[in-house]
Write a protein that holds these residues in place. Structure first.
Motif, PDB file in Angstrom:
ATOM      1  N   VAL A  13      -9.456  -4.960  -7.431  1.00 28.42           N
ATOM      2  CA  VAL A  13      -8.083  -4.152  -6.705  1.00 28.42           C
ATOM      3  C   VAL A  13      -7.952  -5.278  -5.762  1.00 28.42           C
ATOM      4  O   VAL A  13      -8.539  -5.578  -4.759  1.00 28.42           O
ATOM      5  N   ASN A  34     -10.853   7.156  -5.669  1.00 26.00           N
ATOM      6  CA  ASN A  34     -10.578   6.900  -7.308  1.00 26.00           C
ATOM      7  C   ASN A  34     -11.875   7.219  -7.959  1.00 26.00           C
ATOM      8  O   ASN A  34     -12.982   6.975  -7.611  1.00 26.00           O
ATOM      9  N   ILE A 108      -6.734   4.048 -11.190  1.00 25.42           N
ATOM     10  CA  ILE A 108      -7.261   2.923 -11.752  1.00 25.42           C
ATOM     11  C   ILE A 108      -7.734   3.030 -13.253  1.00 25.42           C
ATOM     12  O   ILE A 108      -7.458   2.156 -13.994  1.00 25.42           O
TER      13      ILE A 108
END
Length: 337
Positions: A13, A34, A108
């Motif tokens: 990321v 996440n 994600i």
């Protein structure tokens, strides 16, 4: 985490930041929450030299989460930040995130699943706009309306769809490398410029409302006007370098500005009918504001016409000035890819 035992691809990321102390904490909190396997994840926050406390917040998270790192972006612009991240990334998949946004716990994972199953070269979700306070709330409402943003589906679609661009994005790393990364000549609109090159190379872009995130809009009309002037100004550069990237939604605001300016000149000259264009825009704007207020809240009706006008006129003016700056012959510009 779904499907235990599944071999998940490694993900990097990348979050470009500059002076984001007010937003970076909630953003990172949602990212680290996440449900993607942490041994397959790294988060690179690429800072353009913030002095407002952003770096201290990021460093505090980096001390708590070893998969998160703070990198420097001397050039400051987001395109350069993405390239810094791409150069340092260890992941097979690159996911861009924005500090003004918070993300669902499955953000994600859903991006990864869409890349694996749709055949798209870039995937992302809907930019659900939210605002703090009355003015920002009205801005958020306008940014999720077709009258405000045209056919930019990533701002309001409620069904999965193919599109010309997407908010943020997720790519296989090899896709970005094949494109040569982001073009750092673009201070703004670098995402659309890259997505155009991607589509020209045969890639497709997929938007799914199941990829959920919430974007904090600008807090005032002045900040919105400055933001959308810059958007229009740099979109003009993309139009000069890549004329095929233009869509009808990009042309309506500058045509509106030209028409209103022409009407003003005609009015000063005493020309009959000079009020027609301003009157038509006012009627359409009021009608769209009424329809939006009916769906999203009557409290916003008094300010929505002003918000819509700010969006259209600032973007259109920026685009026209950008055309003058960059020149239709592309003087001073270069095409990438």
């Amino acid at each position: 985490m779904h499907e235990r035992g599944r071999e998940w691809p490694s993900v990097t990321v990348v979050i470009p930041v500059y002076e984001e102390a007010a937003y970076i904490g909630p953003c990172l909190e949602s990212v680290v929450a996440n449900d993607y396997p942490r041994d397959r994840l790294e988060v690179l926050v690429v800072d353009g030299g913030s002095t407002d406390g952003t770096r201290a917040v990021v460093q505090a998270y980096a001390e708590r989460y070893p998969f998160l790192r703070l990198l420097d972006n001397p050039r400051r612009v987001p395109a350069a930040a993405m390239n810094v991240g791409l150069g340092q990334a260890r992941g097979e998949i690159i996911i861009r995130m924005d500090a003004h946004t918070v993300y669902a716990p499955d953000y994600i994972r859903r991006c990864v699943e869409l890349l694996q199953t749709t055949g798209a070269a870039n995937v992302g979700g809907v930019q659900w706009a939210v605002g703090r306070g009355y003015v920002a709330g009205a801005i958020a409402v306008a940014l999720t309306s077709p009258f405000g943003v045209g056919d930019a589906r990533f701002r309001y679609t409620n069904r999965p769809t193919w599109a010309d661009t997407v908010y943020l994005g997720a790519w296989w790393r090899r896709t970005l490398e094949a494109l040569g990364g982001f073009d750092e000549a673009w201070a703004v609109n670098e995402d659309y410029e890259l997505n155009y090159r991607l589509r020209r190379a045969g890639g497709k872009i997929f938007v799914s409302p199941e990829v959920r995130c919430w974007y904090h809009v600008r807090p005032s009309l002045g900040a919105l006007a400055r933001q959308y002037f810059r958007y229009g100004f740099w979109r003009a550069r993309t139009a000069v370098v890549h004329p095929g990237s233009l869509r009808w939604r990009h042309l309506v605001p500058p045509l509106l500005v030209l028409s209103l300016a022409g009407s003003a000149v005609a009015g000063l000259m005493g020309t009959k009918g000079s009020i027609i264009v301003p009157a038509l825009y006012a009627i359409v704007n009021l009608g769209a504001s009424f329809e939006t207020a009916l769906r999203r809240g009557w409290r916003y009706l008094p300010i929505l016409p002003v918000v819509y006008g700010t969006l259209h006129l600032s973007w259109g003016t920026g685009f026209l000035i950008g055309l003058v700056r960059w020149g239709w012959k592309g003087k001073g510009c270069r095409a990438s890819g």
